[in-house]
Design a protein around this motif. Structure first.
Motif, PDB file in Angstrom:
ATOM      1  N   ARG A   1     -13.987  19.187 -30.986  1.00  0.00           N
ATOM      2  CA  ARG A   1     -14.850  20.355 -31.178  1.00  0.00           C
ATOM      3  C   ARG A   1     -14.139  21.631 -30.765  1.00  0.00           C
ATOM      4  N   ASP A   2     -13.490  21.621 -29.592  1.00  0.00           N
ATOM      5  CA  ASP A   2     -12.686  22.755 -29.157  1.00  0.00           C
ATOM      6  C   ASP A   2     -11.686  22.287 -28.110  1.00  0.00           C
ATOM      7  N   THR A   3     -10.764  23.187 -27.741  1.00  0.00           N
ATOM      8  CA  THR A   3      -9.686  22.825 -26.818  1.00  0.00           C
ATOM      9  C   THR A   3      -9.553  23.882 -25.739  1.00  0.00           C
ATOM     10  N   LEU A   4      -9.491  23.430 -24.501  1.00  0.00           N
ATOM     11  CA  LEU A   4      -9.257  24.297 -23.351  1.00  0.00           C
ATOM     12  C   LEU A   4      -7.819  24.111 -22.893  1.00  0.00           C
ATOM     13  N   TRP A   5      -7.097  25.221 -22.713  1.00  0.00           N
ATOM     14  CA  TRP A   5      -5.700  25.170 -22.294  1.00  0.00           C
ATOM     15  C   TRP A   5      -5.576  25.525 -20.820  1.00  0.00           C
ATOM     16  N   GLY A   6      -4.667  24.859 -20.121  1.00  0.00           N
ATOM     17  CA  GLY A   6      -4.458  25.103 -18.694  1.00  0.00           C
ATOM     18  C   GLY A   6      -5.413  24.280 -17.850  1.00  0.00           C
ATOM     19  N   GLY A   7      -5.122  24.187 -16.565  1.00  0.00           N
ATOM     20  CA  GLY A   7      -6.058  23.543 -15.657  1.00  0.00           C
ATOM     21  C   GLY A   7      -5.503  22.423 -14.803  1.00  0.00           C
ATOM     22  N   ASP A   8      -4.422  21.748 -15.261  1.00  0.00           N
ATOM     23  CA  ASP A   8      -3.820  20.679 -14.452  1.00  0.00           C
ATOM     24  C   ASP A   8      -4.887  19.708 -13.953  1.00  0.00           C
ATOM     25  N   CYS A   9      -4.836  19.356 -12.658  1.00  0.00           N
ATOM     26  CA  CYS A   9      -5.769  18.355 -12.133  1.00  0.00           C
ATOM     27  C   CYS A   9      -7.214  18.826 -12.154  1.00  0.00           C
ATOM     28  N   TYR A  10      -7.429  20.134 -12.169  1.00  0.00           N
ATOM     29  CA  TYR A  10      -8.790  20.668 -12.130  1.00  0.00           C
ATOM     30  C   TYR A  10      -9.602  20.208 -13.341  1.00  0.00           C
ATOM     31  N   ASN A  11      -8.913  20.015 -14.472  1.00  0.00           N
ATOM     32  CA  ASN A  11      -9.614  19.542 -15.668  1.00  0.00           C
ATOM     33  C   ASN A  11     -10.266  18.181 -15.441  1.00  0.00           C
ATOM     34  N   TYR A  12      -9.611  17.330 -14.681  1.00  0.00           N
ATOM     35  CA  TYR A  12     -10.142  15.983 -14.453  1.00  0.00           C
ATOM     36  C   TYR A  12     -11.361  16.029 -13.529  1.00  0.00           C
ATOM     37  N   GLY A  13     -11.358  16.963 -12.597  1.00  0.00           N
ATOM     38  CA  GLY A  13     -12.546  17.162 -11.784  1.00  0.00           C
ATOM     39  C   GLY A  13     -13.707  17.662 -12.617  1.00  0.00           C
ATOM     40  N   LEU A  14     -13.431  18.591 -13.533  1.00  0.00           N
ATOM     41  CA  LEU A  14     -14.479  19.095 -14.427  1.00  0.00           C
ATOM     42  C   LEU A  14     -14.998  17.990 -15.339  1.00  0.00           C
ATOM     43  N   LEU A  15     -14.105  17.133 -15.823  1.00  0.00           N
ATOM     44  CA  LEU A  15     -14.533  16.002 -16.645  1.00  0.00           C
ATOM     45  C   LEU A  15     -15.426  15.067 -15.836  1.00  0.00           C
ATOM     46  N   ALA A  16     -15.030  14.770 -14.602  1.00  0.00           N
ATOM     47  CA  ALA A  16     -15.828  13.871 -13.759  1.00  0.00           C
ATOM     48  C   ALA A  16     -17.206  14.448 -13.472  1.00  0.00           C
ATOM     49  N   ALA A  17     -17.307  15.775 -13.427  1.00  0.00           N
ATOM     50  CA  ALA A  17     -18.584  16.424 -13.141  1.00  0.00           C
ATOM     51  C   ALA A  17     -19.398  16.718 -14.389  1.00  0.00           C
ATOM     52  N   GLY A  18     -18.909  16.283 -15.569  1.00  0.00           N
ATOM     53  CA  GLY A  18     -19.686  16.413 -16.787  1.00  0.00           C
ATOM     54  C   GLY A  18     -19.522  17.704 -17.550  1.00  0.00           C
ATOM     55  N   HIS A  19     -18.405  18.436 -17.352  1.00  0.00           N
ATOM     56  CA  HIS A  19     -18.197  19.715 -18.027  1.00  0.00           C
ATOM     57  C   HIS A  19     -17.170  19.649 -19.148  1.00  0.00           C
TER      58      HIS A  19
ATOM     59  N   ARG B   1       0.862  -1.189   0.000  1.00  0.00           N
ATOM     60  CA  ARG B   1       0.000   0.000   0.000  1.00  0.00           C
ATOM     61  C   ARG B   1       0.897   1.236   0.000  1.00  0.00           C
ATOM     62  N   VAL B   2       0.656   2.128  -0.956  1.00  0.00           N
ATOM     63  CA  VAL B   2       1.484   3.327  -1.089  1.00  0.00           C
ATOM     64  C   VAL B   2       0.585   4.550  -1.226  1.00  0.00           C
ATOM     65  N   TRP B   3       0.820   5.536  -0.376  1.00  0.00           N
ATOM     66  CA  TRP B   3       0.127   6.821  -0.498  1.00  0.00           C
ATOM     67  C   TRP B   3       0.931   7.710  -1.442  1.00  0.00           C
ATOM     68  N   VAL B   4       0.249   8.294  -2.409  1.00  0.00           N
ATOM     69  CA  VAL B   4       0.901   9.111  -3.427  1.00  0.00           C
ATOM     70  C   VAL B   4       0.372  10.538  -3.292  1.00  0.00           C
ATOM     71  N   LEU B   5       1.285  11.491  -3.097  1.00  0.00           N
ATOM     72  CA  LEU B   5       0.920  12.853  -2.709  1.00  0.00           C
ATOM     73  C   LEU B   5       1.483  13.887  -3.682  1.00  0.00           C
ATOM     74  N   ASP B   6       0.634  14.778  -4.126  1.00  0.00           N
ATOM     75  CA  ASP B   6       1.076  15.976  -4.845  1.00  0.00           C
ATOM     76  C   ASP B   6       0.464  17.156  -4.097  1.00  0.00           C
ATOM     77  N   PRO B   7       1.256  17.855  -3.297  1.00  0.00           N
ATOM     78  CA  PRO B   7       0.671  18.893  -2.434  1.00  0.00           C
ATOM     79  C   PRO B   7       0.001  20.024  -3.192  1.00  0.00           C
ATOM     80  N   ILE B   8       0.634  20.458  -4.294  1.00  0.00           N
ATOM     81  CA  ILE B   8       0.008  21.460  -5.163  1.00  0.00           C
ATOM     82  C   ILE B   8       0.242  21.022  -6.598  1.00  0.00           C
ATOM     83  N   ASP B   9      -0.768  20.472  -7.211  1.00  0.00           N
ATOM     84  CA  ASP B   9      -0.716  20.149  -8.628  1.00  0.00           C
ATOM     85  C   ASP B   9      -1.207  21.383  -9.367  1.00  0.00           C
ATOM     86  N   GLY B  10      -0.301  22.015 -10.095  1.00  0.00           N
ATOM     87  CA  GLY B  10      -0.615  23.300 -10.711  1.00  0.00           C
ATOM     88  C   GLY B  10       0.041  24.439  -9.947  1.00  0.00           C
ATOM     89  N   THR B  11       1.310  24.264  -9.589  1.00  0.00           N
ATOM     90  CA  THR B  11       1.999  25.297  -8.807  1.00  0.00           C
ATOM     91  C   THR B  11       2.061  26.620  -9.558  1.00  0.00           C
TER      92      THR B  11
END
Length: 257
Positions: free
Chosen positions: A178-196, A80-90
């Motif tokens: 259709r189009d491309t959004l630039w920037g966002g780091d991990c936040y993009n994956y949260g938006l994808l999970a929420a349907g945006h 079991r390994v905990w994997v940490l990124d304190p600030i993704d998108g510094t």
């Protein structure tokens, strides 16, 4: 029901809480910053947040491994390994843009089974765990249907993260989307999970960049794979596809190839 014990979910939440408490006093303030060997920035906040999380793990889970962006690996071969990124998108943090996130993951048998994206300024928290629905601030979220690449809203952090060859491959997807959004780091994956968003494609990610994202995307109905369509593990090469609609994976893999 999640296959992750409640104790692990509770601990992951407390790790994110500790990181957020360490980060918030620095946001849009003056702080020490330096460049790493790859020219990416690291700040006092990055180090303080990871140190806070590691202190909890050392006290409560001394037998587990830890891999963190700022302080490296400790027992990385543990089951079991905990994997940490304190600030993704510094870079976003340094610029005062609240679209960075703390990433907390638990990897078992080399597969990510639990993940958190925590945005400590907006107080948004996505939680994903194997066998459970992904939540955003406690409410279930789902990806949206989008079967055709031509209809997909695509995102990536930036062209500088690609090699010349992988950028050429990414361009084949971008011109079809259709189009491309630039920037966002991990936040993009949260938006994808929420349907945006529908699709996120990136190169050059490290384990601490993507491990937490896999349970979140897949628990919301999406799929994450490498550029060959393979399952993401601790040994994946950092070329990542996240698709809200699993039907997009084959199209993205074909275009990237």
């Amino acid at each position: 029901m999640s296959s992750c014990p409640d104790a692990d979910l509770d601990l992951a939440g407390r790790l994110a809480d500790a990181a957020g408490a360490a980060i918030r006093p620095f946001f849009r303030k003056r702080f020490a910053m330096e460049a790493k060997a790859d020219r990416s920035p690291v700040t006092e906040a990055d180090r303080a947040a990871e140190a806070a999380m590691r202190a909890i793990l050392a006290a409560e889970r001394p037998e587990d491994g830890v891999i963190g962006e700022e302080y490296g690996p400790d027992r990385p071969d543990a089951e079991r390994v905990w994997v940490l990124d304190p600030i993704d998108g510094t870079r976003s943090f340094v610029a005062g843009r609240p679209i960075f996130g703390t990433l907390v993951a638990l990897v078992e048998a080399k597969i990510p089974v639990l993940g958190i994206i925590d945005q400590p300024i907006a107080r948004e928290r996505w939680i994903g765990a194997a066998g459970a629905a992904t939540t955003l601030n406690g409410a279930p979220v789902t990806t949206r249907a989008c079967a055709a690449l031509a209809e997909a809203h695509l995102a990536t952090t930036g062209p500088g993260y690609f090699t010349p060859a992988s950028w050429a491959a990414f361009e084949r997807v971008r011109v079809s989307a259709r189009d491309t959004l630039w920037g966002g780091d991990c936040y993009n994956y949260g938006l994808l999970a929420a349907g945006h968003l529908d699709l996120v494609i990136e190169d050059g990610l490290k384990l601490y960049d993507f491990a937490a994202l896999v349970p979140i995307v897949e628990g919301a109905g999406g799929t994450m794979r490498d550029w060959q369509g393979g399952v993401l593990t601790m040994t994946s090469d950092g070329k990542v596809i996240a698709a809200g609609d699993p039907r997009l994976i084959d199209a993205a893999v074909a275009a990237l190839a």
